[in-house]
Scaffold this active site. Structure first.
Site, PDB file in Angstrom:
ATOM      1  N   ASN A 121       8.247  -9.742  -1.869  1.00 12.91           N
ATOM      2  CA  ASN A 121       7.918 -11.165  -2.061  1.00 12.91           C
ATOM      3  C   ASN A 121       6.444 -11.370  -2.414  1.00 12.91           C
ATOM      4  OD1 ASN A 121       6.614 -10.743   0.348  1.00 12.91           O
ATOM      5  ND2 ASN A 121       7.799 -12.236   1.537  1.00 12.91           N
ATOM      6  N   TYR A 141       0.830  -1.216   0.000  1.00  5.95           N
ATOM      7  CA  TYR A 141       0.000   0.000   0.000  1.00  5.95           C
ATOM      8  C   TYR A 141       0.866   1.270   0.000  1.00  5.95           C
ATOM      9  CZ  TYR A 141      -2.965   3.552   2.308  1.00  5.95           C
ATOM     10  OH  TYR A 141      -3.627   4.706   2.670  1.00  5.95           O
ATOM     11  N   ILE A 142       1.624   1.490   1.056  1.00  4.92           N
ATOM     12  CA  ILE A 142       2.371   2.750   1.157  1.00  4.92           C
ATOM     13  C   ILE A 142       3.572   2.721   0.204  1.00  4.92           C
ATOM     14  CG2 ILE A 142       3.486   4.376   2.731  1.00  4.92           C
ATOM     15  CD1 ILE A 142       1.912   2.945   5.027  1.00  4.92           C
ATOM     16  N   TYR A 195       3.772  -6.600  17.304  1.00  8.99           N
ATOM     17  CA  TYR A 195       3.996  -5.757  16.114  1.00  8.99           C
ATOM     18  C   TYR A 195       4.785  -4.498  16.501  1.00  8.99           C
ATOM     19  CZ  TYR A 195       2.918  -2.253  12.540  1.00  8.99           C
ATOM     20  OH  TYR A 195       3.015  -1.246  11.614  1.00  8.99           O
ATOM     21  N   PHE A 254       9.768  -0.672   3.657  1.00  9.57           N
ATOM     22  CA  PHE A 254       8.343  -0.757   4.020  1.00  9.57           C
ATOM     23  C   PHE A 254       7.911  -2.195   4.313  1.00  9.57           C
ATOM     24  CE2 PHE A 254       8.817   2.937   1.273  1.00  9.57           C
ATOM     25  CZ  PHE A 254       7.997   3.891   1.838  1.00  9.57           C
ATOM     26  N   HIS A 311      -8.137  -2.155   8.309  1.00  8.93           N
ATOM     27  CA  HIS A 311      -8.131  -0.722   8.609  1.00  8.93           C
ATOM     28  C   HIS A 311      -9.508  -0.090   8.430  1.00  8.93           C
ATOM     29  CE1 HIS A 311      -3.571  -0.858   7.830  1.00  8.93           C
ATOM     30  NE2 HIS A 311      -3.807  -0.872   9.120  1.00  8.93           N
ATOM     31  N   ARG A 347      -8.244   8.688  16.272  1.00 11.79           N
ATOM     32  CA  ARG A 347      -6.978   8.417  15.590  1.00 11.79           C
ATOM     33  C   ARG A 347      -6.592   9.609  14.720  1.00 11.79           C
ATOM     34  NH1 ARG A 347      -7.020   5.154  18.755  1.00 11.79           N
ATOM     35  NH2 ARG A 347      -6.729   2.898  18.665  1.00 11.79           N
ATOM     36  N   ASN A 355       9.893 -11.866  10.520  1.00  9.99           N
ATOM     37  CA  ASN A 355       9.867 -11.002   9.333  1.00  9.99           C
ATOM     38  C   ASN A 355      10.299  -9.567   9.645  1.00  9.99           C
ATOM     39  OD1 ASN A 355       9.519 -10.664   6.575  1.00  9.99           O
ATOM     40  ND2 ASN A 355       7.404  -9.956   6.799  1.00  9.99           N
ATOM     41  N   THR A 367       6.208   2.969  13.505  1.00 10.20           N
ATOM     42  CA  THR A 367       4.774   3.079  13.785  1.00 10.20           C
ATOM     43  C   THR A 367       4.500   3.711  15.140  1.00 10.20           C
ATOM     44  OG1 THR A 367       2.831   1.736  14.316  1.00 10.20           O
ATOM     45  CG2 THR A 367       4.932   0.647  14.539  1.00 10.20           C
TER      46      THR A 367
HETATM   47  N1  LIG Z   1      -0.760   1.091   7.073  1.00  8.86           N
HETATM   48  C1  LIG Z   1      -0.570   1.777   8.194  1.00  8.86           C
HETATM   49  O1  LIG Z   1      -1.488   2.427   8.731  1.00  8.86           O
HETATM   50  C2  LIG Z   1       0.790   1.783   8.837  1.00  8.86           C
HETATM   51  C3  LIG Z   1       0.958   2.517  10.019  1.00  8.86           C
HETATM   52  C4  LIG Z   1       2.215   2.526  10.626  1.00  8.86           C
HETATM   53  C5  LIG Z   1       3.274   1.862  10.039  1.00  8.86           C
HETATM   54  N2  LIG Z   1       3.098   1.152   8.894  1.00  8.86           N
HETATM   55  C6  LIG Z   1       4.241   0.449   8.306  1.00  8.86           C
HETATM   56  O2  LIG Z   1       4.371   0.834   6.941  1.00  8.86           O
HETATM   57  C7  LIG Z   1       4.881  -0.236   6.174  1.00  8.86           C
HETATM   58  C8  LIG Z   1       4.008  -0.451   4.956  1.00  8.86           C
HETATM   59  O3  LIG Z   1       2.675  -0.735   5.370  1.00  8.86           O
HETATM   60  P1  LIG Z   1       1.559  -1.091   4.293  1.00  8.86           P
HETATM   61  O4  LIG Z   1       0.241  -0.749   4.898  1.00  8.86           O
HETATM   62  O5  LIG Z   1       1.939  -0.528   2.977  1.00  8.86           O
HETATM   63  O6  LIG Z   1       1.694  -2.686   4.268  1.00  8.86           O
HETATM   64  P2  LIG Z   1       1.511  -3.693   3.031  1.00  8.86           P
HETATM   65  O7  LIG Z   1       1.258  -5.033   3.627  1.00  8.86           O
HETATM   66  O8  LIG Z   1       0.521  -3.165   2.063  1.00  8.86           O
HETATM   67  O9  LIG Z   1       2.935  -3.681   2.333  1.00  8.86           O
HETATM   68  C9  LIG Z   1       4.028  -4.434   2.803  1.00  8.86           C
HETATM   69  C10 LIG Z   1       4.750  -5.004   1.575  1.00  8.86           C
HETATM   70  O10 LIG Z   1       5.916  -5.699   2.014  1.00  8.86           O
HETATM   71  C11 LIG Z   1       5.990  -6.939   1.324  1.00  8.86           C
HETATM   72  N3  LIG Z   1       6.742  -7.856   2.192  1.00  8.86           N
HETATM   73  C12 LIG Z   1       6.400  -8.272   3.439  1.00  8.86           C
HETATM   74  N4  LIG Z   1       7.355  -9.081   3.920  1.00  8.86           N
HETATM   75  C13 LIG Z   1       8.325  -9.193   2.974  1.00  8.86           C
HETATM   76  C14 LIG Z   1       9.552  -9.888   2.889  1.00  8.86           C
HETATM   77  N5  LIG Z   1       9.977 -10.678   3.877  1.00  8.86           N
HETATM   78  N6  LIG Z   1      10.295  -9.749   1.779  1.00  8.86           N
HETATM   79  C15 LIG Z   1       9.872  -8.962   0.755  1.00  8.86           C
HETATM   80  N7  LIG Z   1       8.711  -8.278   0.779  1.00  8.86           N
HETATM   81  C16 LIG Z   1       7.944  -8.397   1.879  1.00  8.86           C
HETATM   82  C17 LIG Z   1       4.541  -7.343   1.074  1.00  8.86           C
HETATM   83  O11 LIG Z   1       4.375  -8.250   0.004  1.00  8.86           O
HETATM   84  C18 LIG Z   1       3.906  -5.979   0.776  1.00  8.86           C
HETATM   85  O12 LIG Z   1       3.983  -5.677  -0.596  1.00  8.86           O
HETATM   86  C19 LIG Z   1       4.949  -1.446   7.105  1.00  8.86           C
HETATM   87  O13 LIG Z   1       6.278  -1.595   7.536  1.00  8.86           O
HETATM   88  C20 LIG Z   1       4.056  -1.059   8.262  1.00  8.86           C
HETATM   89  O14 LIG Z   1       4.464  -1.667   9.464  1.00  8.86           O
HETATM   90  C21 LIG Z   1       1.884   1.093   8.266  1.00  8.86           C
HETATM   91  O1  LIG Z   2     -13.705  -2.661  11.608  1.00  9.30           O
HETATM   92  C1  LIG Z   2     -13.158  -1.805  12.320  1.00  9.30           C
HETATM   93  C2  LIG Z   2     -11.790  -1.464  12.185  1.00  9.30           C
HETATM   94  C3  LIG Z   2     -11.262  -0.516  13.047  1.00  9.30           C
HETATM   95  N1  LIG Z   2     -12.044   0.076  13.992  1.00  9.30           N
HETATM   96  C4  LIG Z   2     -11.464   1.091  14.883  1.00  9.30           C
HETATM   97  O2  LIG Z   2     -10.931   2.117  14.091  1.00  9.30           O
HETATM   98  C5  LIG Z   2      -9.768   2.680  14.695  1.00  9.30           C
HETATM   99  C6  LIG Z   2      -8.637   2.597  13.699  1.00  9.30           C
HETATM  100  O3  LIG Z   2      -8.305   1.211  13.495  1.00  9.30           O
HETATM  101  P1  LIG Z   2      -7.333   0.718  12.339  1.00  9.30           P
HETATM  102  O4  LIG Z   2      -7.706   1.366  11.059  1.00  9.30           O
HETATM  103  O5  LIG Z   2      -7.314  -0.772  12.405  1.00  9.30           O
HETATM  104  O6  LIG Z   2      -5.918   1.314  12.742  1.00  9.30           O
HETATM  105  P2  LIG Z   2      -5.100   1.170  14.118  1.00  9.30           P
HETATM  106  O7  LIG Z   2      -5.486  -0.024  14.871  1.00  9.30           O
HETATM  107  O8  LIG Z   2      -5.221   2.491  14.830  1.00  9.30           O
HETATM  108  O9  LIG Z   2      -3.630   0.911  13.588  1.00  9.30           O
HETATM  109  C7  LIG Z   2      -3.016   1.664  12.531  1.00  9.30           C
HETATM  110  O10 LIG Z   2      -2.434   2.810  13.043  1.00  9.30           O
HETATM  111  C8  LIG Z   2      -1.419   2.567  14.018  1.00  9.30           C
HETATM  112  C9  LIG Z   2      -0.875   3.879  14.487  1.00  9.30           C
HETATM  113  O11 LIG Z   2      -1.874   4.715  14.977  1.00  9.30           O
HETATM  114  C10 LIG Z   2      -0.307   1.778  13.377  1.00  9.30           C
HETATM  115  O12 LIG Z   2       0.623   1.472  14.369  1.00  9.30           O
HETATM  116  C11 LIG Z   2      -0.839   0.500  12.792  1.00  9.30           C
HETATM  117  O13 LIG Z   2       0.217  -0.123  12.074  1.00  9.30           O
HETATM  118  C12 LIG Z   2      -1.962   0.798  11.845  1.00  9.30           C
HETATM  119  O14 LIG Z   2      -2.536  -0.405  11.385  1.00  9.30           O
HETATM  120  C13 LIG Z   2      -9.514   1.845  15.951  1.00  9.30           C
HETATM  121  O15 LIG Z   2     -10.058   2.531  17.037  1.00  9.30           O
HETATM  122  C14 LIG Z   2     -10.315   0.567  15.726  1.00  9.30           C
HETATM  123  O16 LIG Z   2     -10.808  -0.003  16.915  1.00  9.30           O
HETATM  124  C15 LIG Z   2     -13.383  -0.242  14.121  1.00  9.30           C
HETATM  125  O17 LIG Z   2     -14.084   0.292  14.968  1.00  9.30           O
HETATM  126  N2  LIG Z   2     -13.902  -1.176  13.267  1.00  9.30           N
END
Ligand SMILES: NC(=O)c1ccc[n+]([C@@H]2O[C@H](COP(=O)([O-])OP(=O)(O)OC[C@H]3O[C@@H](n4cnc5c(N)ncnc54)[C@H](O)[C@@H]3O)[C@@H](O)[C@H]2O)c1
Ligand SMILES: O=c1ccn([C@@H]2O[C@H](COP(=O)(O)OP(=O)(O)O[C@H]3O[C@H](CO)[C@@H](O)[C@H](O)[C@H]3O)[C@@H](O)[C@H]2O)c(=O)[nH]1
Length: 326
Positions: free
Chosen positions: A32, A11-12, A140, A72, A188, A220, A91, A116
């Site tokens: 991967n 995603y990111i 995590y 990422f 999410h 949030r 991982n 995070t």
């Molecule tokens: N989405 C959020 O709200 C959020 C918040 C805080 C931090 N993060 C961090 O941001 C980063 C990206 O998050 P995202 O939401 O894009 O996740 P995502 O799952 O969409 O992307 C992760 C990517 O990494 C690849 N990957 C995982 N393990 C691997 C490995 N061993 N070797 C090669 N590729 C591998 C996956 O195939 C995927 O394409 C993560 O490190 C996550 O912890 C995300």
């Molecule tokens: O079906 C759902 C999904 C989520 N929530 C709530 O929505 C809020 C946001 O949840 P979510 O979108 O799952 O994000 P977080 O659990 O806050 O976690 C995200 O944001 C964190 C930082 O704030 C990061 O550490 C994590 O990686 C990232 O997944 C939370 O209060 C959840 O309880 C619901 O009520 N219903």
């Protein structure tokens, strides 16, 4: 510049790859495809491989002279990490150490790490700045915090400079509708709410309406994925200009409750959204809001896509596009 983006099919990471390509970088994605998608890589080469595969990493670093690595790739589900911690430590920690090892071998000195808000655990005060104690409450968050802790040693011993960017809630999508969040399963809030609006899900379940917040639901800090990528770009310039290793919290500095997100989604989509209520989700703090003063002062970073309605609108455009993947 040659930039390696690990997890660039996710995603990111996929938004980052597109941005780097647009800025003229030679970008290589290493992924991967465990949760990413090959068709999300819109710039540069995609090398399919796992960070556990040290020989594959060595081949990659031998082939390209990377100026920097953006990392990422990880497992990202808080709930799953509680039940399957080994996968998260393997991982997110062991495989990241593999990557760092190969960076040391090939003398690649610039590292940008996706950390995070989960490294902070239960907030002792909000907004959360970089001085806030880090007491992660799930594997995590602990896996990311462990990497944050080893990086100063790599700086001291090997001269590797790093920036750890602690995202709060990444949200939104590419404004042109080319990329967006495509997790399977999706956990999410915003994409789930929009799936309820589009009819891909029956409803959205609110986890807890008895929190100590104005409407009882969790608050949030939703930060647009494009603003997060801009922070990475600025962090890259910062390191290339000789910046010291730093950690930054990235958010909008304003919090929105789960109910506010649902109301915004109703307004943006014009669709009815069925809401059901359930118990609190384990490990959810009531309020998580970032203080990003340091990122502003040191990187010159400022989020632009801060309106919740804009974040939701971009995610909605993507949700309407995703039917093509069904
Ligand atoms: N989405 C959020 O709200 C959020 C918040 C805080 C931090 N993060 C961090 O941001 C980063 C990206 O998050 P995202 O939401 O894009 O996740 P995502 O799952 O969409 O992307 C992760 C990517 O990494 C690849 N990957 C995982 N393990 C691997 C490995 N061993 N070797 C090669 N590729 C591998 C996956 O195939 C995927 O394409 C993560 O490190 C996550 O912890 C995300
Ligand atoms: O079906 C759902 C999904 C989520 N929530 C709530 O929505 C809020 C946001 O949840 P979510 O979108 O799952 O994000 P977080 O659990 O806050 O976690 C995200 O944001 C964190 C930082 O704030 C990061 O550490 C994590 O990686 C990232 O997944 C939370 O209060 C959840 O309880 C619901 O009520 N219903």
């Amino acid at each position: 510049m040659n930039i390696l983006v690990c997890g660039g099919a996710g995603y990111i990471g996929s938004h980052m790859v597109k941005m780097l390509g647009g800025k003229g970088c030679n970008v290589v994605t290493f992924d991967n495809l465990s949760s990413g998608h090959a068709d999300a890589v819109l710039s540069g080469a995609l090398v399919q491989g796992c960070l556990s595969d040290t020989p594959a990493l060595r081949n990659l670093f031998f082939q390209y002279q990377f100026d920097a690595v953006m990392h990422f790739a990880s497992c990202i589900q808080v709930g799953e990490s509680v039940h399957k911690p080994a996968i998260y430590y393997q991982n997110n920690v062991a495989n990241t150490l593999n990557l760092l090892q190969v960076m040391v071998e090939f003398e690649v000195k610039n590292f940008i790490f996706s950390s995070t808000a989960a490294t902070f655990g239960e907030p002792q005060y909000t907004p959360i700045d970089e001085k806030h104690p880090q007491l992660p409450i799930n594997p995590y968050g602990r896996s990311k915090w462990l990497i944050e802790q080893v990086l100063p040693d790599y700086d001291h011993a090997y001269g590797m400079k790093s920036v750890c960017l602690r995202y709060f809630n990444a949200a939104g999508a590419n404004p042109d509708g080319l990329l967006g969040e495509r997790h399977e399963p999706e956990t999410h809030l915003i994409p789930l709410v929009l799936q309820a609006a589009s009819g891909r899900r029956k409803n959205i379940t609110v986890f807890g309406a008895d929190y100590d917040t104005p409407d009882g639901t969790c608050i949030r800090d939703y930060i647009h994925v494009e603003d997060l990528c801009e922070a990475h770009w600025l962090a890259l310039q910062y390191l290339r200009n000789g910046g010291t290793s730093q950690n930054f919290n990235l958010g909008n500095g304003q919090g929105f409750s789960v109910s506010q997100v649902i109301d915004t989604a109703k307004a943006v989509t014009g669709k009815p959204i069925e809401v059901t209520y359930a118990d609190r989700r384990a490990g959810d703090p009531a309020r998580l809001v970032a203080d990003s003063t340091a990122a502003n002062a040191i990187l010159g970073w400022k989020p632009y896509l801060t309106e919740l309605s804009v974040i939701v609108q971009h995610a909605w455009t993507w949700e309407l596009n995703t039917t093509r993947f069904d």
